[in-house]
Scaffold this active site. Structure first.
Site, PDB file in Angstrom:
ATOM      1  N   GLU A  18      45.566  36.745  32.708  1.00 23.79           N
ATOM      2  CA  GLU A  18      45.273  37.411  33.979  1.00 23.79           C
ATOM      3  C   GLU A  18      45.935  36.697  35.150  1.00 23.79           C
ATOM      4  O   GLU A  18      46.484  37.333  36.053  1.00 23.79           O
ATOM      5  CB  GLU A  18      43.754  37.484  34.199  1.00 23.79           C
ATOM      6  N   TYR A  60      38.664  40.212  41.249  1.00 18.20           N
ATOM      7  CA  TYR A  60      39.359  41.021  40.243  1.00 18.20           C
ATOM      8  C   TYR A  60      39.508  40.243  38.934  1.00 18.20           C
ATOM      9  O   TYR A  60      39.196  40.750  37.850  1.00 18.20           O
ATOM     10  CB  TYR A  60      40.736  41.461  40.751  1.00 18.20           C
ATOM     11  N   ASP A  91      42.052  48.363  40.509  1.00 15.85           N
ATOM     12  CA  ASP A  91      43.300  47.774  40.998  1.00 15.85           C
ATOM     13  C   ASP A  91      44.185  48.896  41.528  1.00 15.85           C
ATOM     14  O   ASP A  91      43.763  50.053  41.632  1.00 15.85           O
ATOM     15  CB  ASP A  91      43.992  46.956  39.898  1.00 15.85           C
TER      16      ASP A  91
END
Length: 305
Positions: free
Chosen positions: A45, A130, A148
């Site tokens: 990520e 996020y 997103d």
């Protein structure tokens, strides 16, 4: 407060089932989709934040070969981690620093076990909302609906959701099936990544939402504005990377020997001179990446260990 139901078809279950079936039948096979290891997913990520996914694969595999566990990363020299980031052009170097510090927190404060909720993960250094939600979803199937840029584009086109963060979040949350954040968030991001791109490929990608999609019906594929990535060539980000690479090679250098290796047009008293370089180095020092010291009449820079 947004009423999500007003934007969604009556048969929401059919919408959900269509997307999950589409995703499970065929999707891009990234290696981090084959694991539920929170450390491996966190690395993917963080790497993916400014880098195309296809380019992340080799960097992710090499990173895990070098530091296979969170304990290995915590024990690593931070300069080596930052150097890896620079060598693989993975974006801002402070992300490497934060990833290293997060690993230390997991080991020292959590006994090597990652928190399992978005709230707990967000307490780790450099882990924003996020990223925390993505790790909670993909490692522990315990996340909220991901929102997103791709997801916003999908919802805006498919269900005519207004360009408003509260509206996007409300509709995304309403759509996600309870207890299925892992498959759902992967699926809806995949939809935005391969079918509902800026230039849509509805039929080519077999979009599962065509029968409900407002954009497909009206042939109006506008979408919310997407911020453009600043040019890398000549950017401050590129200069920061050059500083890190140069100091890895030379250990330490005074400004007037470092400067020409960063910019060919470096001139001590010029626009890109000592003042410009000192400001750049000061930013890196604030990020914990570089140390500055005075040696006689000169300022000397070196990587922080």
């Amino acid at each position: 407060m947004t009423d999500a139901a007003e934007y969604l078809p009556e048969d929401t279950d059919a919408v959900r089932e269509a997307l999950i079936e589409w995703y499970e039948a065929d999707h891009r096979e990234y290696p981090w989709r084959q694991t539920d290891d929170a450390y491996e997913i966190l690395v993917s990520e963080v790497m993916s934040q400014q880098t195309q996914l296809d380019r992340v694969v080799s960097a992710w595999e090499e990173f895990l070969a070098e530091w296979p566990t969170v304990e290995d990363l915590a024990a690593a020299n931070r300069a080596d981690v930052v150097g890896f980031w620079t060598d693989h052009s993975l974006g801002y170097n402070n992300r490497a620093k934060y990833l290293h510090e997060a690993a230390n927190e997991v080991v020292s404060e959590h006994g090597g076990e990652f928190p399992e909720t978005p709230e707990g993960l967000q307490e780790l250094m450099g882990v924003g909302p996020y990223t925390a939600n993505a790790v909670a979803s993909f490692a522990f199937n315990n996340g909220d609906a991901v929102v997103d840029t791709n997801v916003k584009r999908v919802l805006y086109r498919a269900f005519d959701v207004p360009d408003s963060d509260p509206a996007f979040e409300a509709v995304a949350s309403e759509l996600m099936p309870d207890g299925e954040s892992r498959v759902w968030n992967n699926a809806i991001m995949e939809l935005g990544g391969v079918a509902c791109e800026k230039k849509p490929k509805c039929d080519e990608a077999g979009c599962p939402w065509r029968e409900w999609c407002h954009a497909y019906e009206t042939n109006d594929f506008t979408a919310p504005d997407v911020p453009t990535q600043p040019e890398f060539e000549g950017s401050r980000r590129q200069m920061r990377g050059r500083v890190i690479s140069t100091l890895r090679e030379f250990d330490e250098l005074p400004l007037d020997k470092l400067g020409p290796r960063i910019r060919v047009d470096y001139s001590p008293g010029g626009e890109y001179g000592r003042e410009w370089l000192h400001e750049l180095l000061s930013d890196l020092a604030e990020d914990g990446l570089v140390e500055l010291r005075e040696h006689g009449d000169e300022t000397v820079a070196r990587l922080q260990n």
